[in-house]
Design a protein around this motif. Sequence first.
Motif, PDB file in Angstrom:
ATOM      1  N   LYS A   1      40.917  45.675  45.196  1.00  0.00           N
ATOM      2  CA  LYS A   1      39.753  45.152  44.435  1.00  0.00           C
ATOM      3  C   LYS A   1      39.927  44.121  43.686  1.00  0.00           C
ATOM      4  O   LYS A   1      39.038  43.304  43.453  1.00  0.00           O
ATOM      5  CB  LYS A   1      39.413  46.519  43.321  1.00  0.00           C
ATOM      6  CG  LYS A   1      38.082  46.146  42.293  1.00  0.00           C
ATOM      7  CD  LYS A   1      38.096  47.478  41.510  1.00  0.00           C
ATOM      8  CE  LYS A   1      36.571  47.076  40.694  1.00  0.00           C
ATOM      9  NZ  LYS A   1      37.040  45.809  39.678  1.00  0.00           N
TER      10      LYS A   1
ATOM     11  N   GLN B   1      39.206  41.313  45.904  1.00  0.00           N
ATOM     12  CA  GLN B   1      37.602  41.110  46.238  1.00  0.00           C
ATOM     13  C   GLN B   1      37.182  40.605  44.983  1.00  0.00           C
ATOM     14  O   GLN B   1      36.070  39.655  45.048  1.00  0.00           O
ATOM     15  CB  GLN B   1      37.345  42.511  46.449  1.00  0.00           C
ATOM     16  CG  GLN B   1      37.779  43.235  47.798  1.00  0.00           C
ATOM     17  CD  GLN B   1      37.481  42.192  49.062  1.00  0.00           C
ATOM     18  OE1 GLN B   1      36.725  41.448  49.046  1.00  0.00           O
ATOM     19  NE2 GLN B   1      38.469  42.659  49.901  1.00  0.00           N
ATOM     20  N   ASP B   2      37.403  40.967  43.580  1.00  0.00           N
ATOM     21  CA  ASP B   2      36.756  40.280  42.554  1.00  0.00           C
ATOM     22  C   ASP B   2      37.117  38.901  42.526  1.00  0.00           C
ATOM     23  O   ASP B   2      36.327  37.932  41.940  1.00  0.00           O
ATOM     24  CB  ASP B   2      37.250  40.977  41.365  1.00  0.00           C
ATOM     25  CG  ASP B   2      36.832  42.638  41.223  1.00  0.00           C
ATOM     26  OD1 ASP B   2      35.688  43.010  41.774  1.00  0.00           O
ATOM     27  OD2 ASP B   2      37.385  43.394  40.506  1.00  0.00           O
TER      28      ASP B   2
ATOM     29  N   GLU C   1      34.817  36.917  44.774  1.00  0.00           N
ATOM     30  CA  GLU C   1      33.377  36.671  44.174  1.00  0.00           C
ATOM     31  C   GLU C   1      33.366  35.806  43.094  1.00  0.00           C
ATOM     32  O   GLU C   1      32.393  34.855  42.935  1.00  0.00           O
ATOM     33  CB  GLU C   1      33.145  38.184  43.194  1.00  0.00           C
ATOM     34  CG  GLU C   1      32.622  39.176  44.572  1.00  0.00           C
ATOM     35  CD  GLU C   1      32.306  40.348  43.822  1.00  0.00           C
ATOM     36  OE1 GLU C   1      31.853  40.365  42.469  1.00  0.00           O
ATOM     37  OE2 GLU C   1      32.157  41.461  44.436  1.00  0.00           O
TER      38      GLU C   1
ATOM     39  N   GLU D   1      43.589  47.200  39.982  1.00  0.00           N
ATOM     40  CA  GLU D   1      43.541  45.984  39.270  1.00  0.00           C
ATOM     41  C   GLU D   1      44.814  45.004  39.009  1.00  0.00           C
ATOM     42  O   GLU D   1      44.696  43.971  38.772  1.00  0.00           O
ATOM     43  CB  GLU D   1      43.218  46.248  37.757  1.00  0.00           C
ATOM     44  CG  GLU D   1      41.631  46.898  37.586  1.00  0.00           C
ATOM     45  CD  GLU D   1      40.639  45.942  37.888  1.00  0.00           C
ATOM     46  OE1 GLU D   1      40.834  44.765  38.167  1.00  0.00           O
ATOM     47  OE2 GLU D   1      39.505  46.621  38.148  1.00  0.00           O
TER      48      GLU D   1
END
Length: 314
Positions: free
Chosen positions: A235, A238-239, A242, A273
């Motif tokens: 994640k 992926q963040d 973005e 995270e």
Amino acid sequence: MNRITELFKIKYPVIQAGMIWNSGYKLASAVSNAGGLGIIGAGSMYPEVLQEHIQKCKKATQKPFGVNVPMLYPNVEEIMKIIVDEGVKIVFTSAGNPKTWTSFLKEKGITVVHVVSSSVFALKAEAAGVDAIVAEGFEAGGHNGRDETTTFTLIPMVKEHIKIPLIAAGGIATGRGMLAAMVLGADGVQVGSRFAASVESSAHENFKKTIITVKEGDTQLTLKELAPVRLIKNKFYQDLQELYEKCPTTEELSQFLGRARAKKGMFEGDLIEGELEIGQVAGLIHEIKPAAEILLEIMNDFEDARKEVTKFDF
């Protein structure tokens, strides 16, 4: 014996990489006791923690071991003093100019190896007086070169330019990979990801279990604007992608990364995270095993592959 086993006084030309949050004294001593060269990763340690690990490693093995020092950290002077005071005989430097510390360490009788990602930096390290070079292809996990030169092309290119011993790194987790690197001109290999997934690795169990589920294409080299790093596409990754779509400034990227993101992922086990640094070769790692068993497996695979090569007939 070859140039690497002779240089370090070890049985096998296999070096365990000094990986942050993975390479404490338990892993380093286990690899050294098994015949390779264990390395304590100073990059994730405060000076007093490093000193403790060195002292424990000296008690856990009578064999040679070393310390990896990324030179970009602010307390590097204190770290070097501890290394000298504790009588460490082998130092791998990385992430910095080899001229800065090589002469100092050599004057203390310490064998110095520098990690590079290009022939240009290999030549600079040789000129600085290091005893050997680690040439690391961009398949490797963790912090990496910006040029994205693969191990398969980097090793023969570096070999063409230097005269000192050459250690191949990046994408090597098996004896077959080791043989390929040595055929290309390496005198030995440095193995990271495979030892990150060992019993003795100081990484969190969550991270180790994640390593053995990684498949082809599950890692990516990113954050080139700060310091290129290869990590698992979780994640956090992926963040980050973005954020890249918004064309962030270096300051915005740094703010997003924050502090201790690698510690959160690899040492504390936050798979969501945290930053999970591992090499592309993780796709070949399927079990968590003791370091000694891993090393023996690599050497047996190396011998099997070497025998198979002699059967080729064209």
